[in-house]
Write a protein that holds these residues in place. Structure first.
Motif, mmCIF file in Angstrom:
data_model
loop_
_atom_site.group_PDB
_atom_site.id
_atom_site.type_symbol
_atom_site.label_atom_id
_atom_site.label_comp_id
_atom_site.label_asym_id
_atom_site.label_seq_id
_atom_site.Cartn_x
_atom_site.Cartn_y
_atom_site.Cartn_z
ATOM 1 N N THR A 118 0.963 -1.201 -0.032
ATOM 2 C CA THR A 118 -0.076 -0.088 0.066
ATOM 3 C C THR A 118 0.750 1.164 0.142
ATOM 4 N N TYR A 119 0.571 2.401 -0.571
ATOM 5 C CA TYR A 119 1.212 3.516 -0.710
ATOM 6 C C TYR A 119 0.192 4.808 -0.719
ATOM 7 N N CYS A 120 0.285 5.660 -0.010
ATOM 8 C CA CYS A 120 -0.289 6.638 0.294
ATOM 9 C C CYS A 120 0.254 8.156 -0.313
ATOM 10 N N SER A 121 -0.453 8.608 -1.001
ATOM 11 C CA SER A 121 -0.009 9.962 -1.784
ATOM 12 C C SER A 121 -0.792 11.046 -0.849
ATOM 13 N N THR A 122 -2.059 10.918 -0.660
ATOM 14 C CA THR A 122 -2.883 12.058 0.028
ATOM 15 C C THR A 122 -3.673 11.384 1.138
ATOM 16 N N LYS A 123 -4.206 10.264 1.088
ATOM 17 C CA LYS A 123 -5.249 9.843 2.126
ATOM 18 C C LYS A 123 -5.408 8.201 2.128
ATOM 19 N N MET A 124 -5.127 7.706 3.357
ATOM 20 C CA MET A 124 -5.151 6.094 3.504
ATOM 21 C C MET A 124 -5.459 6.013 5.035
ATOM 22 N N ALA A 125 -5.916 4.882 5.359
ATOM 23 C CA ALA A 125 -6.090 4.680 6.899
ATOM 24 C C ALA A 125 -6.138 3.181 7.066
ATOM 25 N N SER A 126 -5.750 2.614 8.184
ATOM 26 C CA SER A 126 -5.755 1.188 8.477
ATOM 27 C C SER A 126 -6.300 0.868 9.787
ATOM 28 N N ILE A 127 -6.818 -0.401 10.070
ATOM 29 C CA ILE A 127 -6.874 -0.855 11.456
ATOM 30 C C ILE A 127 -6.490 -2.268 11.382
ATOM 31 N N THR A 128 -5.922 -2.721 12.700
ATOM 32 C CA THR A 128 -5.755 -4.130 12.708
ATOM 33 C C THR A 128 -6.399 -4.576 14.001
ATOM 34 N N ARG A 129 -7.304 -5.697 13.730
ATOM 35 C CA ARG A 129 -8.356 -6.154 14.759
ATOM 36 C C ARG A 129 -7.608 -7.376 15.300
ATOM 37 N N ARG A 130 -7.476 -7.608 16.482
ATOM 38 C CA ARG A 130 -6.935 -9.039 17.085
ATOM 39 C C ARG A 130 -7.744 -9.198 18.524
ATOM 40 N N ALA A 131 -7.410 -10.310 19.168
ATOM 41 C CA ALA A 131 -7.955 -10.339 20.353
ATOM 42 C C ALA A 131 -7.215 -9.490 21.438
ATOM 43 N N PRO A 132 -7.991 -8.979 22.258
ATOM 44 C CA PRO A 132 -9.512 -9.230 22.543
ATOM 45 C C PRO A 132 -10.484 -8.485 21.470
ATOM 46 N N PHE A 133 -11.342 -9.249 20.844
ATOM 47 C CA PHE A 133 -12.163 -8.336 19.810
ATOM 48 C C PHE A 133 -13.241 -7.900 20.550
ATOM 49 N N GLY A 134 -13.957 -6.785 19.766
ATOM 50 C CA GLY A 134 -15.095 -6.113 20.202
ATOM 51 C C GLY A 134 -16.084 -5.796 19.249
ATOM 52 N N ASN A 189 -6.664 -16.251 17.853
ATOM 53 C CA ASN A 189 -5.511 -16.105 17.029
ATOM 54 C C ASN A 189 -5.638 -15.549 15.706
ATOM 55 N N ASP A 190 -6.797 -15.032 15.416
ATOM 56 C CA ASP A 190 -7.187 -14.246 14.377
ATOM 57 C C ASP A 190 -6.325 -12.694 14.329
ATOM 58 N N ILE A 191 -5.681 -12.559 13.016
ATOM 59 C CA ILE A 191 -5.303 -11.051 12.743
ATOM 60 C C ILE A 191 -5.794 -10.379 11.472
ATOM 61 N N VAL A 192 -6.682 -9.448 11.380
ATOM 62 C CA VAL A 192 -7.469 -9.102 10.440
ATOM 63 C C VAL A 192 -6.958 -7.582 10.187
ATOM 64 N N SER A 193 -6.533 -7.207 9.187
ATOM 65 C CA SER A 193 -6.314 -5.839 8.943
ATOM 66 C C SER A 193 -6.988 -5.333 7.848
ATOM 67 N N VAL A 194 -7.406 -4.030 7.893
ATOM 68 C CA VAL A 194 -8.347 -3.376 6.731
ATOM 69 C C VAL A 194 -7.581 -2.088 6.474
ATOM 70 N N ILE A 195 -7.467 -1.876 5.102
ATOM 71 C CA ILE A 195 -6.862 -0.571 4.738
ATOM 72 C C ILE A 195 -7.681 0.136 3.740
ATOM 73 N N VAL A 196 -8.078 1.366 4.041
ATOM 74 C CA VAL A 196 -9.123 2.188 3.336
ATOM 75 C C VAL A 196 -8.601 3.497 3.090
ATOM 76 N N THR A 197 -9.670 4.215 2.171
ATOM 77 C CA THR A 197 -9.384 5.760 2.035
ATOM 78 C C THR A 197 -9.811 6.364 3.184
ATOM 79 N N GLU A 198 -11.012 6.146 3.693
ATOM 80 C CA GLU A 198 -11.440 6.690 4.784
ATOM 81 C C GLU A 198 -12.086 5.819 5.782
ATOM 82 N N PRO A 199 -11.834 5.901 6.945
ATOM 83 C CA PRO A 199 -12.329 5.056 7.991
ATOM 84 C C PRO A 199 -13.772 4.609 7.876
ATOM 85 N N LEU A 200 -14.002 3.406 7.972
ATOM 86 C CA LEU A 200 -15.432 2.863 8.063
ATOM 87 C C LEU A 200 -15.964 2.686 9.031
#
Length: 267
Positions: free
Chosen positions: A182-198, A218-229
């Motif tokens: 992933t490369y950000c020129s102007t706008k990008m955001a991410s979140i990594t979800r892992r235990a404890p999940f909510g 044990n799950d690790i899930v990362s989401v990368i977006v233009t704007e937070p969801l």
């Protein structure tokens, strides 16, 4: 401009929650009504869906929202056309084969006067985005080897991304199914979800999900977006010029591409 969405996970995971939020921005809560597409890696294969209709009222998008396709890497794009007609040939994400793997690409931005160097890969449509994708693969085909580690490929991608960003807006998602760049020129955001999940609530739809009931410790899930969801989670905002190399939900390498200096750091 368009909007991007990608996922990197250490276990096959569905994208239904995030995809539902993004689709609302395609002609409902946002102006990105000129088509959409999503690609899910399944092993070395890719399951892809594209539609020229606005994602907020696309029957095909409804299928993807309600059918839990599980993948470790997925890339999605909703389009607001600025270069090229509204048609399937111009609908992201784009896919090509290189070194026995499918590579998937999506771009947010515009390089209105971009002209790719001649090479093996040629665009089918008439967007600057697909021309950029072909240019990237032609450079990699000449300068790299199929056995080069991801970190070596990433260095070339950083150099190319910095050059493209110098010509216009260039926010990038690129994967070969093993890793996600992933490369950000102007706008990008991410979140990594892992235990404890909510729980989490979407900004653009009245949908809440409790990730604890949908995951294992044990799950690790990362989401990368233009704007937070989501409205109730803390997202990590990229800086302009920042790049990250993701694998199985984790950032393996990251850095900044500023003023001709590429700074890399392991993670």
């Amino acid at each position: 401009m368009c909007e991007l969405l990608a996922m990197s996970a250490n276990t096959p995971t569905d994208l239904c929650f995030s995809f539902t939020g993004l689709t609302r921005r395609g002609g409902d809560t946002g102006p990105h009504k000129d088509g959409w597409g999503v690609a899910f890696y399944e092993g070395k294969g890719v399951r892809a869906f594209h539609d020229v209709d606005a994602s907020s009222n696309s029957r095909l998008a409804e299928v993807v929202q309600t059918h839990p396709i599980k993948s470790e890497v997925a890339i999605c794009h909703i389009r607001q056309a600025n270069v090229g007609d509204i048609c399937l040939a111009n609908t992201h994400p784009f896919k090509r084969e290189l070194w026995g793997r499918y590579w998937v690409f999506a771009h947010n931005g515009q390089l209105s006067d971009f002209r790719p160097s001649p090479g093996f890969y040629e665009p089918v449509g008439d967007t600057d985005s697909e021309a950029l994708f072909c240019d990237i693969l032609n450079h990699l085909r000449k300068q790299c080897d199929r056995n080069d580690p991801a970190e070596v490929i990433a260095r070339h991608l950083v150099e190319l991304s910095q050059a493209y960003a110098g010509q216009g807006v260039f926010n990038l998602l690129l994967s070969n199914g093993d890793w996600l760049f992933t490369y950000c020129s102007t706008k990008m955001a991410s979140i990594t979800r892992r235990a404890p999940f909510g729980p989490a609530r979407l900004k653009d739809a009245d949908v809440i999900v409790d990730f604890e009931s949908e995951t294992t410790p044990n799950d690790i899930v990362s989401v990368i977006v233009t704007e937070p969801l989501t409205s109730d989670e803390e997202w990590d905002i990229y800086q302009p010029g920042e790049w990250r190399l993701w694998r199985k939900g984790i950032v393996e390498a990251r850095g900044m591409a500023v003023s001709g200096q590429n700074a890399a750091a392991g993670h």
